[in-house]
Design a protein around this motif. Structure first.
Motif, PDB file in Angstrom:
ATOM      1  N   VAL A 111     -10.131   2.779  -0.521  1.00 32.04           N
ATOM      2  CA  VAL A 111      -9.915   1.354  -0.781  1.00 32.04           C
ATOM      3  C   VAL A 111     -10.227   0.495   0.434  1.00 32.04           C
ATOM      4  O   VAL A 111     -10.370  -0.725   0.303  1.00 32.04           O
ATOM      5  CB  VAL A 111      -8.469   1.068  -1.260  1.00 32.04           C
ATOM      6  N   HIS A 112     -10.350   1.105   1.609  1.00 29.56           N
ATOM      7  CA  HIS A 112     -10.712   0.323   2.784  1.00 29.56           C
ATOM      8  C   HIS A 112     -12.205   0.014   2.813  1.00 29.56           C
ATOM      9  O   HIS A 112     -12.639  -0.854   3.571  1.00 29.56           O
ATOM     10  CB  HIS A 112     -10.278   1.045   4.064  1.00 29.56           C
ATOM     11  N   ALA A 113     -12.978   0.728   2.017  1.00 23.89           N
ATOM     12  CA  ALA A 113     -14.362   0.366   1.672  1.00 23.89           C
ATOM     13  C   ALA A 113     -15.329   0.276   2.852  1.00 23.89           C
ATOM     14  O   ALA A 113     -16.304  -0.460   2.796  1.00 23.89           O
ATOM     15  CB  ALA A 113     -14.373  -0.960   0.901  1.00 23.89           C
ATOM     16  N   ASN A 114     -15.058   1.010   3.929  1.00 29.27           N
ATOM     17  CA  ASN A 114     -16.048   1.114   5.007  1.00 29.27           C
ATOM     18  C   ASN A 114     -15.795   2.422   5.758  1.00 29.27           C
ATOM     19  O   ASN A 114     -14.654   2.890   5.824  1.00 29.27           O
ATOM     20  CB  ASN A 114     -15.992  -0.092   5.945  1.00 29.27           C
ATOM     21  N   PRO A 115     -16.849   3.040   6.300  1.00 25.56           N
ATOM     22  CA  PRO A 115     -16.689   4.376   6.899  1.00 25.56           C
ATOM     23  C   PRO A 115     -15.802   4.400   8.130  1.00 25.56           C
ATOM     24  O   PRO A 115     -15.193   5.428   8.425  1.00 25.56           O
ATOM     25  CB  PRO A 115     -18.131   4.778   7.252  1.00 25.56           C
ATOM     26  N   TRP A 116     -15.709   3.305   8.872  1.00 29.01           N
ATOM     27  CA  TRP A 116     -14.922   3.307  10.106  1.00 29.01           C
ATOM     28  C   TRP A 116     -13.426   3.295   9.813  1.00 29.01           C
ATOM     29  O   TRP A 116     -12.665   3.986  10.470  1.00 29.01           O
ATOM     30  CB  TRP A 116     -15.319   2.119  10.974  1.00 29.01           C
ATOM     31  N   ALA A 150      -4.080  10.247   0.270  1.00 31.18           N
ATOM     32  CA  ALA A 150      -4.679   9.808   1.537  1.00 31.18           C
ATOM     33  C   ALA A 150      -6.171   9.514   1.359  1.00 31.18           C
ATOM     34  O   ALA A 150      -6.691   8.537   1.926  1.00 31.18           O
ATOM     35  CB  ALA A 150      -4.483  10.879   2.607  1.00 31.18           C
ATOM     36  N   PHE A 151      -6.861  10.339   0.590  1.00 30.50           N
ATOM     37  CA  PHE A 151      -8.291  10.119   0.339  1.00 30.50           C
ATOM     38  C   PHE A 151      -8.515   8.802  -0.405  1.00 30.50           C
ATOM     39  O   PHE A 151      -9.394   8.008  -0.044  1.00 30.50           O
ATOM     40  CB  PHE A 151      -8.866  11.286  -0.467  1.00 30.50           C
ATOM     41  N   LEU A 152      -7.713   8.553  -1.436  1.00 32.78           N
ATOM     42  CA  LEU A 152      -7.824   7.297  -2.185  1.00 32.78           C
ATOM     43  C   LEU A 152      -7.478   6.102  -1.296  1.00 32.78           C
ATOM     44  O   LEU A 152      -8.093   5.041  -1.399  1.00 32.78           O
ATOM     45  CB  LEU A 152      -6.906   7.341  -3.411  1.00 32.78           C
ATOM     46  N   PHE A 153      -6.500   6.302  -0.426  1.00 29.66           N
ATOM     47  CA  PHE A 153      -6.114   5.271   0.537  1.00 29.66           C
ATOM     48  C   PHE A 153      -7.291   4.926   1.451  1.00 29.66           C
ATOM     49  O   PHE A 153      -7.538   3.753   1.760  1.00 29.66           O
ATOM     50  CB  PHE A 153      -4.922   5.773   1.352  1.00 29.66           C
ATOM     51  N   GLY A 154      -8.032   5.943   1.858  1.00 33.30           N
ATOM     52  CA  GLY A 154      -9.217   5.706   2.676  1.00 33.30           C
ATOM     53  C   GLY A 154     -10.306   4.980   1.904  1.00 33.30           C
ATOM     54  O   GLY A 154     -10.955   4.074   2.439  1.00 33.30           O
ATOM     55  N   ALA A 166      -7.937   5.914   7.955  1.00 31.97           N
ATOM     56  CA  ALA A 166      -6.985   5.725   6.865  1.00 31.97           C
ATOM     57  C   ALA A 166      -6.614   7.059   6.212  1.00 31.97           C
ATOM     58  O   ALA A 166      -5.457   7.268   5.842  1.00 31.97           O
ATOM     59  CB  ALA A 166      -7.564   4.773   5.817  1.00 31.97           C
ATOM     60  N   VAL A 167      -7.579   7.967   6.076  1.00 27.10           N
ATOM     61  CA  VAL A 167      -7.284   9.271   5.487  1.00 27.10           C
ATOM     62  C   VAL A 167      -6.316  10.054   6.378  1.00 27.10           C
ATOM     63  O   VAL A 167      -5.314  10.611   5.889  1.00 27.10           O
ATOM     64  CB  VAL A 167      -8.575  10.086   5.257  1.00 27.10           C
ATOM     65  N   GLU A 191       0.818  -1.217   0.000  1.00 27.91           N
ATOM     66  CA  GLU A 191       0.000   0.000   0.000  1.00 27.91           C
ATOM     67  C   GLU A 191       0.845   1.258   0.000  1.00 27.91           C
ATOM     68  O   GLU A 191       0.479   2.256  -0.637  1.00 27.91           O
ATOM     69  CB  GLU A 191      -0.949  -0.022   1.197  1.00 27.91           C
ATOM     70  N   GLU A 192       1.988   1.248   0.677  1.00 24.12           N
ATOM     71  CA  GLU A 192       2.849   2.432   0.642  1.00 24.12           C
ATOM     72  C   GLU A 192       3.509   2.608  -0.721  1.00 24.12           C
ATOM     73  O   GLU A 192       3.689   3.735  -1.197  1.00 24.12           O
ATOM     74  CB  GLU A 192       3.896   2.367   1.747  1.00 24.12           C
ATOM     75  N   ILE A 193       3.879   1.515  -1.360  1.00 17.60           N
ATOM     76  CA  ILE A 193       4.419   1.614  -2.718  1.00 17.60           C
ATOM     77  C   ILE A 193       3.390   2.249  -3.646  1.00 17.60           C
ATOM     78  O   ILE A 193       3.711   3.152  -4.435  1.00 17.60           O
ATOM     79  CB  ILE A 193       4.837   0.227  -3.244  1.00 17.60           C
ATOM     80  N   VAL A 194       2.131   1.813  -3.536  1.00 16.05           N
ATOM     81  CA  VAL A 194       1.088   2.312  -4.439  1.00 16.05           C
ATOM     82  C   VAL A 194       0.662   3.738  -4.083  1.00 16.05           C
ATOM     83  O   VAL A 194       0.683   4.634  -4.945  1.00 16.05           O
ATOM     84  CB  VAL A 194      -0.136   1.368  -4.427  1.00 16.05           C
TER      85      VAL A 194
END
Length: 278
Positions: free
Chosen positions: A189-194, A183-187, A199-200, A156-159
């Motif tokens: 991909v976790h696919a849930n609000p919690w 950071a927004f895209l990282f959040g 993640a952001v 995930e850090e590489i991407v």
């Protein structure tokens, strides 16, 4: 790990083509593996979907495929070089500053996550489904360590930092914009609000440290630090919540987080001189 010479690092740009390369590079091998599993179900009546080794393999082919796709279709045509990153280490002073800073962000992220409802007609069923998935993921200790503590931080850090954030900066975006977009895209991909909220915030903190130090190795370590703390809490206390485990108010946790972030952000930004070649 030594500093990679500046001239050896490719100056690739990230745009919609790069996003497509990442998406399809991960989607195609993941879908192929899923089709193989469906065929195994049809022919031999076995389903590996919930087996730990299958989830590890699925993550491996998905993330590896995405990175290799970006390298082959975007990085090499744009730069004439294969994908490379700066994995340099830093001196002890840097680690003594960034890990407490990260802990502060973790505490703050938990506070904001605690504000999201876990019941009701919308959030209730979604939280129940998310909890079942997390229970499945954490059912195997070796699987959780391998996927959450080792594989996820590296891939995930590489991407998100190494490819997306750096690629946006190379394209002309400001560092601040690139950090928050990644950071927004990282959040997402976790696919849930919690997990999205945390993640952001965590992604932005890691992105800032990466932008200042230029070390993807340090970004990976910070990500591992966060995931390892969560794993320890789950297996020792049966919860991902610091407030719940230590029996303290989330407002006290927020206050501790703000103090840690404020002090060590100041020290990191103004008191410690970071040497890098970019």
């Amino acid at each position: 790990m030594s500093q990679v010479p500046n001239q050896a690092l490719p100056k690739y740009r990230f745009d919609w083509k790069g996003a497509a390369a990442l998406f399809f590079g991960g989607f195609v091998p993941a879908m192929a593996l899923s089709i193989i599993n469906v065929l195994m179900m049809m022919l031999f009546k076995v389903n590996y979907q919930f087996e730990t080794w299958y989830m590890v393999l699925l993550n491996l082919v998905m993330w590896s495929g995405a990175i290799l796709s970006f390298d082959y279709f975007i990085c090499r045509p744009q730069t004439g070089k294969h994908l490379r990153f700066n994995f340099s280490t830093k001196n002890l002073s840097t680690y003594l500053l960034v890990f407490p800073l990260m802990l502060g962000v973790i505490f703050i992220a938990e506070f904001f996550t605690s504000l999201i409802p876990i019941s009701g007609p919308v959030f209730g069923p979604l939280y129940e489904y998310f909890s079942e998935m997390m229970e499945q993921l954490t059912s195997s200790l070796w699987g959780m360590i391998l996927m959450a503590v080792l594989m996820a931080p590296v891939f995930e850090e590489i991407v998100f930092r190494g490819i997306i954030q750096k690629g946006l900066i190379n394209r002309g975006y400001s560092a601040k914009a690139a950090i928050w977009i990644a950071a927004f895209l990282f959040g997402l991909v976790h696919a849930n609000p919690w997990q999205f909220v945390g993640a952001v915030l965590l992604g932005a903190a890691i992105g800032y440290v990466y932008e200042r130090t230029k070390s993807l190795f340090l970004a990976i370590l910070l990500h591992m630090f966060n995931n390892a703390l969560a794993a320890v809490l789950i297996y020792v206390g049966g919860t991902e919540s610091f407030a719940e485990y230590f029996g303290i108010s989330v407002y006290l946790l927020l206050a501790l987080g703000l103090v840690l972030l404020g002090v060590f952000y100041y020290l990191f930004t103004y008191k410690y001189e970071i040497h890098h070649s970019e």
